[in-house]
Write a protein that holds these residues in place. Structure first.
Motif, PDB file in Angstrom:
ATOM      1  N   ASN A  45      43.857  47.330  53.019  1.00  0.00           N
ATOM      2  CA  ASN A  45      42.910  47.542  51.908  1.00  0.00           C
ATOM      3  C   ASN A  45      41.623  48.219  52.368  1.00  0.00           C
ATOM      4  OD1 ASN A  45      44.728  46.240  50.193  1.00  0.00           O
ATOM      5  ND2 ASN A  45      43.809  44.233  50.602  1.00  0.00           N
ATOM      6  N   GLY A  46      41.766  49.242  53.209  1.00  0.00           N
ATOM      7  CA  GLY A  46      40.608  50.007  53.672  1.00  0.00           C
ATOM      8  C   GLY A  46      39.826  49.349  54.797  1.00  0.00           C
ATOM      9  N   THR A  47      40.286  48.199  55.289  1.00  0.00           N
ATOM     10  CA  THR A  47      39.603  47.492  56.374  1.00  0.00           C
ATOM     11  C   THR A  47      40.469  47.511  57.624  1.00  0.00           C
ATOM     12  OG1 THR A  47      38.532  46.012  54.793  1.00  0.00           O
ATOM     13  CG2 THR A  47      38.599  45.272  57.060  1.00  0.00           C
ATOM     14  N   THR A  48      39.872  47.911  58.737  1.00  0.00           N
ATOM     15  CA  THR A  48      40.615  47.911  59.997  1.00  0.00           C
ATOM     16  C   THR A  48      40.694  46.492  60.533  1.00  0.00           C
ATOM     17  OG1 THR A  48      39.838  50.145  60.507  1.00  0.00           O
ATOM     18  CG2 THR A  48      40.711  48.856  62.347  1.00  0.00           C
ATOM     19  N   GLN A  49      41.903  46.101  60.905  1.00  0.00           N
ATOM     20  CA  GLN A  49      42.119  44.787  61.514  1.00  0.00           C
ATOM     21  C   GLN A  49      42.675  44.989  62.909  1.00  0.00           C
ATOM     22  OE1 GLN A  49      44.527  42.351  58.918  1.00  0.00           O
ATOM     23  NE2 GLN A  49      42.827  42.064  57.505  1.00  0.00           N
ATOM     24  N   VAL A  50      42.370  44.037  63.796  1.00  0.00           N
ATOM     25  CA  VAL A  50      42.808  44.101  65.182  1.00  0.00           C
ATOM     26  C   VAL A  50      43.651  42.868  65.489  1.00  0.00           C
ATOM     27  CG1 VAL A  50      40.708  42.991  66.074  1.00  0.00           C
ATOM     28  CG2 VAL A  50      42.066  44.467  67.576  1.00  0.00           C
ATOM     29  N   PHE A  51      44.692  43.074  66.295  1.00  0.00           N
ATOM     30  CA  PHE A  51      45.564  41.964  66.666  1.00  0.00           C
ATOM     31  C   PHE A  51      44.949  41.192  67.823  1.00  0.00           C
ATOM     32  CE2 PHE A  51      49.221  39.979  68.814  1.00  0.00           C
ATOM     33  CZ  PHE A  51      49.747  39.275  67.732  1.00  0.00           C
ATOM     34  N   ASP A  52      44.813  39.881  67.651  1.00  0.00           N
ATOM     35  CA  ASP A  52      44.301  38.996  68.693  1.00  0.00           C
ATOM     36  C   ASP A  52      45.508  38.403  69.420  1.00  0.00           C
ATOM     37  OD1 ASP A  52      43.551  36.543  70.013  1.00  0.00           O
ATOM     38  OD2 ASP A  52      41.674  36.586  68.906  1.00  0.00           O
ATOM     39  N   VAL A  53      45.635  38.715  70.720  1.00  0.00           N
ATOM     40  CA  VAL A  53      46.796  38.269  71.497  1.00  0.00           C
ATOM     41  C   VAL A  53      46.768  36.759  71.764  1.00  0.00           C
ATOM     42  CG1 VAL A  53      47.227  40.499  72.602  1.00  0.00           C
ATOM     43  CG2 VAL A  53      45.690  38.846  73.707  1.00  0.00           C
ATOM     44  N   VAL A  54      45.614  36.130  71.616  1.00  0.00           N
ATOM     45  CA  VAL A  54      45.522  34.686  71.825  1.00  0.00           C
ATOM     46  C   VAL A  54      45.930  33.947  70.554  1.00  0.00           C
ATOM     47  CG1 VAL A  54      44.010  32.749  72.439  1.00  0.00           C
ATOM     48  CG2 VAL A  54      43.677  34.990  73.525  1.00  0.00           C
ATOM     49  N   LEU A  86      38.161  43.904  62.218  1.00  0.00           N
ATOM     50  CA  LEU A  86      37.579  44.497  63.420  1.00  0.00           C
ATOM     51  C   LEU A  86      36.095  44.774  63.193  1.00  0.00           C
ATOM     52  CD1 LEU A  86      37.920  45.447  66.275  1.00  0.00           C
ATOM     53  CD2 LEU A  86      38.705  47.652  65.425  1.00  0.00           C
ATOM     54  N   THR A  87      35.268  43.849  63.670  1.00  0.00           N
ATOM     55  CA  THR A  87      33.809  44.008  63.645  1.00  0.00           C
ATOM     56  C   THR A  87      33.361  44.429  65.044  1.00  0.00           C
ATOM     57  OG1 THR A  87      33.459  41.727  64.328  1.00  0.00           O
ATOM     58  CG2 THR A  87      33.582  42.151  61.934  1.00  0.00           C
ATOM     59  N   GLU A  97      33.975  41.516  67.314  1.00  0.00           N
ATOM     60  CA  GLU A  97      35.412  41.337  67.584  1.00  0.00           C
ATOM     61  C   GLU A  97      35.899  42.394  68.578  1.00  0.00           C
ATOM     62  OE1 GLU A  97      38.517  39.091  67.674  1.00  0.00           O
ATOM     63  OE2 GLU A  97      37.015  38.578  66.180  1.00  0.00           O
ATOM     64  N   TRP A  98      35.359  43.600  68.482  1.00  0.00           N
ATOM     65  CA  TRP A  98      35.660  44.687  69.422  1.00  0.00           C
ATOM     66  C   TRP A  98      35.347  44.224  70.850  1.00  0.00           C
ATOM     67  CZ3 TRP A  98      37.952  49.286  69.765  1.00  0.00           C
ATOM     68  CH2 TRP A  98      37.516  50.241  70.692  1.00  0.00           C
ATOM     69  N   VAL A  99      34.179  43.627  71.031  1.00  0.00           N
ATOM     70  CA  VAL A  99      33.781  43.120  72.350  1.00  0.00           C
ATOM     71  C   VAL A  99      34.694  41.959  72.765  1.00  0.00           C
ATOM     72  CG1 VAL A  99      31.939  41.960  73.654  1.00  0.00           C
ATOM     73  CG2 VAL A  99      31.388  43.885  72.129  1.00  0.00           C
ATOM     74  N   ARG A 100      34.915  41.015  71.851  1.00  0.00           N
ATOM     75  CA  ARG A 100      35.738  39.844  72.177  1.00  0.00           C
ATOM     76  C   ARG A 100      37.141  40.259  72.626  1.00  0.00           C
ATOM     77  NH1 ARG A 100      34.922  35.318  68.527  1.00  0.00           N
ATOM     78  NH2 ARG A 100      35.436  36.779  66.904  1.00  0.00           N
ATOM     79  N   GLN A 101      37.776  41.161  71.887  1.00  0.00           N
ATOM     80  CA  GLN A 101      39.145  41.566  72.228  1.00  0.00           C
ATOM     81  C   GLN A 101      39.195  42.272  73.586  1.00  0.00           C
ATOM     82  OE1 GLN A 101      41.861  40.452  70.778  1.00  0.00           O
ATOM     83  NE2 GLN A 101      40.464  39.331  69.449  1.00  0.00           N
ATOM     84  N   HIS A 102      38.210  43.119  73.860  1.00  0.00           N
ATOM     85  CA  HIS A 102      38.165  43.770  75.173  1.00  0.00           C
ATOM     86  C   HIS A 102      37.944  42.736  76.280  1.00  0.00           C
ATOM     87  CE1 HIS A 102      37.972  47.613  73.077  1.00  0.00           C
ATOM     88  NE2 HIS A 102      38.242  48.167  74.244  1.00  0.00           N
TER      89      HIS A 102
END
Length: 148
Positions: free
Chosen positions: A19-28, A35-36, A39-44
């Motif tokens: 719905n126009g929002t980018t989401q990122v997969f969290d491997v944990v 994807l804020t 969250e970008w920092v946390r995932q990296h």
């Protein structure tokens, strides 16, 4: 949305548009999240801890709920040892956030509850890690994050 280059190894994050929002997969947590910048920092940082520092994904907790002064708080990343004891708290901030005294107060409040050996604060560009010796009542800033 363009995210800034971080002072962390480059990672190909799994993303999708909903719905126009980018989401990122969290491997944990094994699911997608909005994807804020934080969250970008946390995932990296999760990938860095796992790939470069050998912390198993299975010993990571993300957004772990804890109570401090009857307030519910969430620690960004909590690392556990094989016995299930918390050993490290990581507080992630967006790259634009200065890592000031308030950030250190925030992670210290979480540590009143968890009493870990290591505290880490990061905005993806700068990272600070300290070890706590409770017996000697001493905090030492480390050059690098310890390997698992």
């Amino acid at each position: 949305m363009d995210f800034p280059k971080l002072n962390l190894p480059n990672v190909e994050l799994k993303t999708k548009l909903v719905n126009g929002t980018t989401q990122v997969f969290d491997v944990v947590r094994k699911k997608y999240f909005k994807l804020t910048s934080e969250e970008w920092v946390r995932q990296h940082f999760i990938h860095y801890l796992n790939t470069d520092k050998n912390y198993p994904i299975s010993l990571m907790g993300i957004e772990k709920m804890l109570k401090y002064n009857n307030l519910k708080k969430r620690a960004d990343i909590v690392i556990y040892n094989k016995l299930g004891d918390a050993t490290m708290i990581v507080e992630c901030k967006a790259p634009s956030v200065n890592l000031n005294q308030d950030v250190f107060y925030q992670i210290a409040r979480y540590n009143f509850v968890l009493k870990v050996k290591y505290l880490v604060v990061t905005n993806g560009r700068m990272h600070y890690c300290c070890s706590i010796d409770y017996r000697k009542k001493k905090v030492d800033f480390l050059e690098d994050i310890p390997v698992f």
